[in-house]
Structure formats: structure tokens, C-alpha cells
Scaffold this motif. Structure first.
Motif, PDB file in Angstrom:
ATOM      1  N   ALA A   1       0.833  -1.208   0.000  1.00 32.89           N
ATOM      2  CA  ALA A   1       0.000   0.000   0.000  1.00 32.89           C
ATOM      3  C   ALA A   1       0.866   1.256   0.000  1.00 32.89           C
ATOM      4  N   VAL A   2       1.980   1.222   0.723  1.00 31.29           N
ATOM      5  CA  VAL A   2       2.908   2.360   0.719  1.00 31.29           C
ATOM      6  C   VAL A   2       3.452   2.572  -0.688  1.00 31.29           C
ATOM      7  N   GLU A   3       3.804   1.486  -1.356  1.00 33.49           N
ATOM      8  CA  GLU A   3       4.312   1.593  -2.722  1.00 33.49           C
ATOM      9  C   GLU A   3       3.256   2.212  -3.647  1.00 33.49           C
ATOM     10  N   LYS A   4       2.029   1.765  -3.512  1.00 35.88           N
ATOM     11  CA  LYS A   4       0.951   2.291  -4.351  1.00 35.88           C
ATOM     12  C   LYS A   4       0.753   3.791  -4.102  1.00 35.88           C
ATOM     13  N   LYS A   5       0.827   4.195  -2.840  1.00 33.08           N
ATOM     14  CA  LYS A   5       0.602   5.599  -2.487  1.00 33.08           C
ATOM     15  C   LYS A   5       1.763   6.502  -2.913  1.00 33.08           C
TER      16      LYS A   5
END
Length: 96
Positions: free
Chosen positions: A9-13
Motif C-alpha cells: 500500500a505504501v508503494e501504491k501511495k
């Protein structure tokens, strides 16, 4: 949400893999367990608008590396991961 799901999720954000964020943290002087979580969280919130939960996942991989405690690995429970080693090179390149 599993630990790996937080990292994904951090990567996506942010558009950055966990390994890329680790490199950026090292360039700022945040390395190994000598780095202070509060300072890292402030940087992640300021530069990437990450909240505490997602920020703490990145703090872990910056300060402790890709290994997580075996108690977080298994098939039951909400926060269970498949392995005790987190994938840091991006969701798209993660082997099945």
C-alpha cells in the motif's frame, strides 16, 4: 492487513518500492536501529503523506530489515504474512 500488504500500500501511495524508500532514508541519515522512529515518521508524513501505520511498516524495514518475527507468519489471523521475509522490491516483481 498483513505486514506485506502495508508495504504494498505504501508503494501504491508513494510510487516507490520499500527498497527505494530505504535508500532515500539512508541518504537522509536514517539507517539501522540507530534511527529514531519519530523522526522517520515525520519525514514520511511530510514528504509522502504517510500515516502512522504505513509509516511504521517502513520504519521497521529501515531499522530492522526485511525479516519479521515468526509469530506473524501463518494462515490464521488478520495480520498474518506468508513468510518471515518481506518483499522489498515492489509488488509487481514479487514472485508468486
Amino acid at each position: 492487513m498483513s505486514f506485506q500488504a502495508y508495504l504494498d500500500a505504501v508503494e501504491k501511495k508513494t510510487g516507490l518500492t520499500p527498497r527505494q524508500l530505504i535508500a532515500k532514508a539512508a541518504a537522509k541519515g536514517f539507517v539501522d536501529d540507530s534511527a529514531k522512529a519519530g523522526e522517520i515518521l515525520e519525514w514520511l508524513a511530510s514528504d509522502y503523506q504517510l500515516g502512522r501505520g504505513h509509516g511504521m511498516a517502513i520504519v521497521h524495514v529501515i531499522t530492522k530489515g526485511a525479516r519479521i518475527d515468526a509469530k506473524h507468519v501463518g494462515i490464521s489471523g488478520t495480520h498474518r504474512d506468508e513468510s518471515d521475509t518481506l518483499w522489498l522490491d515492489g509488488a509487481a516483481s514479487k514472485p508468486d
